[in-house]
Design an enzyme around this catalytic site. Structure first.
Site, PDB file in Angstrom:
ATOM      1  N   ARG A  36      33.457  -8.911  12.670  1.00  0.00           N
ATOM      2  CA  ARG A  36      33.703  -7.433  12.729  1.00  0.00           C
ATOM      3  C   ARG A  36      35.007  -6.668  12.189  1.00  0.00           C
ATOM      4  NH1 ARG A  36      31.133  -6.554  18.837  1.00  0.00           N
ATOM      5  NH2 ARG A  36      29.166  -7.805  18.400  1.00  0.00           N
ATOM      6  N   LYS A 200      21.477 -16.289  29.329  1.00  0.00           N
ATOM      7  CA  LYS A 200      20.580 -15.436  29.717  1.00  0.00           C
ATOM      8  C   LYS A 200      19.116 -15.514  28.849  1.00  0.00           C
ATOM      9  CE  LYS A 200      22.108 -12.219  32.702  1.00  0.00           C
ATOM     10  NZ  LYS A 200      22.335 -10.856  33.168  1.00  0.00           N
ATOM     11  N   GLY A 338      28.131 -12.510  19.506  1.00  0.00           N
ATOM     12  CA  GLY A 338      29.742 -12.636  20.007  1.00  0.00           C
ATOM     13  C   GLY A 338      30.288 -13.848  20.595  1.00  0.00           C
ATOM     14  N   GLY A 364      24.026  -8.072  20.720  1.00  0.00           N
ATOM     15  CA  GLY A 364      22.732  -7.649  21.416  1.00  0.00           C
ATOM     16  C   GLY A 364      22.148  -6.928  19.886  1.00  0.00           C
TER      17      GLY A 364
HETATM   18  C1  3PG Z   1      28.748  -5.497  21.091  1.00  0.00           C
HETATM   19  O1  3PG Z   1      29.965  -6.270  21.503  1.00  0.00           O
HETATM   20  O2  3PG Z   1      27.686  -6.075  21.168  1.00  0.00           O
HETATM   21  C2  3PG Z   1      28.692  -4.008  20.817  1.00  0.00           C
HETATM   22  O3  3PG Z   1      29.859  -3.550  20.409  1.00  0.00           O
HETATM   23  C3  3PG Z   1      28.098  -3.331  22.122  1.00  0.00           C
HETATM   24  O4  3PG Z   1      28.818  -3.136  23.228  1.00  0.00           O
HETATM   25  P1  3PG Z   1      28.332  -2.927  24.432  1.00  0.00           P
HETATM   26  O5  3PG Z   1      27.427  -3.884  24.920  1.00  0.00           O
HETATM   27  O6  3PG Z   1      29.412  -2.624  25.552  1.00  0.00           O
HETATM   28  O7  3PG Z   1      27.703  -1.595  24.382  1.00  0.00           O
END
Ligand code: 3PG
Length: 382
Positions: A36, A200, A338, A364
């Site tokens: 990122r 999960k 991540g 996500g």
């Molecule tokens: C992530 O790390 O997947 C995004 O930056 C989203 O972060 P959040 O789930 O805290 O909204």
């Protein structure tokens, strides 16, 4: 959707770009090694090289839209000025959206100046997708670029509402993600193998459903696999699982049989590394089984570590998958999440040399995109 890459340099010089990136780097991951961070730096350089001033926006963590306090100060973006300086070789002006005369300061700054705004989630307007908050940010620049694919599943002021106030473009990171993820879904070569891990199963349900009729194999590891083992009536001791997901796992296992293809689609671990009655990693036989399937794949999508990689002796399954992937020089490979990218950080330089491997910046967001959902940050650009 318009792309930053398609803009002519003359349309960028002497302008100020409001650049939304995602600096929300996984805890424990070195910021400057994070995909990122690296992709954001490349986009800032792209803009700077064309004479553009850049106002960089991001969130970090979840400070619940509270102003900085002693409890959440660690979520400030201030430490990024030094890391950005190191990579951009020029000073970065750190600022607060409420700073007096900020607009004038930006206007009067030299071409190619860089400003970094404090964590947007310290303000109440960001997560509410508040129009006035978005307008306040938009006043600072001439055009807007969304380069935060990893945050595009969130409908916030700096992702969605802001596009009402400025000409808006998809940045190179977002463009690349869309290209690779679309190709993996629509134009993949078979066998298509999905390697799924993490805690999960509920977060990967949409992805499994969307790929059910496309994928040849789902290799399932980590706590996700526990749901399937339970669905088969196997003992899992004190291992982690999601009670409400066991019926879903059972349904998938049953529909595997009903396809009548004579091939088992879901490949579950057959041996394990266990501690305190908890399954924490796959065993060697499973590593071999997974590696054999990975070897023959023509397309691989991997999301989620295979065991509890934070404890070195339970990182073996994740490393075995990574090594099998590196040996496959013919497949098109997408790695995301991540935790996954943090887990394989020691392979980063090997991965970066491989043209057939794409490391997604999304966690996500990647899962939602591959589930077939429309992401608000991308929709807002259309
Ligand atoms: C992530 O790390 O997947 C995004 O930056 C989203 O972060 P959040 O789930 O805290 O909204």
């Amino acid at each position: 959707m318009k792309f930053l890459n398609s803009l002519k340099s003359k349309n960028l010089s002497d302008k100020t770009c409001i650049l939304r990136v995602d600096f929300n780097v996984e805890e424990g991951e070195l910021i400057e090694k994070s995909p990122r961070f690296i992709s954001a730096v490349n986009t800032i350089k792209f803009l700077n090289n064309r004479g553009t001033k850049v106002v960089v926006l991001s969130h970090r963590g979840r400070p619940n839209n509270q102003q900085p306090t002693t409890n959440n100060r660690q979520l400030s973006l201030r430490p990024f000025i030094h890391i950005l300086y190191k990579h951009l070789k020029k000073p970065v002006y750190f600022t607060d959206l409420d700073e007096k005369n900020l607009r004038e300061k930006i206007k009067n700054s030299k071409p190619e100046s860089i400003f970094l705004l404090e964590n947007l989630r310290f303000y109440p307007g960001e997560d509410k997708n508040d129009k006035n908050f978005a307008k306040k940010i938009a006043r600072l620049g001439d055009f807007y670029v969304n380069d935060a694919f990893a945050f595009s599943h969130r409908k916030t002021a700096s992702m969605a509402a802001i596009t009402n106030f400025l000409p808006s473009y998809a940045g190179p990171t977002l463009e690349k993600e869309i290209k690779h993820l679309n190709a993996a879904f629509k134009q993949h070569k078979k066998p298509l193998v999905l390697v799924l891990g993490g805690v999960k199963i509920s977060t990967k349900m949409g992805l499994i459903k969307n790929f059910w009729n496309r994928a040849d194999y789902f290799l399932i590891g980590s706590a996700m696999a526990d749901n399937f083992l339970l669905a088969q009536g196997l003992p899992i001791g004190d291992s982690v699982y999601e009670k409400e997901m066991v019926p879903f796992a059972k349904k998938l296992l049953n529909s595997t049989h009903s396809t009548g293809s004579g091939r088992v689609k879901i490949i579950l671990p057959i041996d394990f590394a266990i501690q305190n009655k908890k399954i924490l990693d796959i065993g060697e036989k499973t590593e071999k089984q997974f590696s054999e399937i990975i070897k023959k794949a023509k397309t691989i999508i991997w999301n989620g570590p295979i065991g509890q990689y934070e404890i070195p002796k339970f990182a073996k399954g994740t490393y075995a998958v990574m090594e099998a992937i590196l040996k496959n020089k013919n497949a098109k490979i997408i790695i995301g999440g991540g935790e996954t990218t943090a887990a394989i950080s020691k392979y980063r330089s090997a991965v970066s040399k491989r043209k057939n491997v794409f490391v997604s910046t999304g966690g996500g967001a990647m899962l939602e995109y591959l589930s077939g959902k429309k992401l608000p940050g991308i929709e807002a650009l259309k």
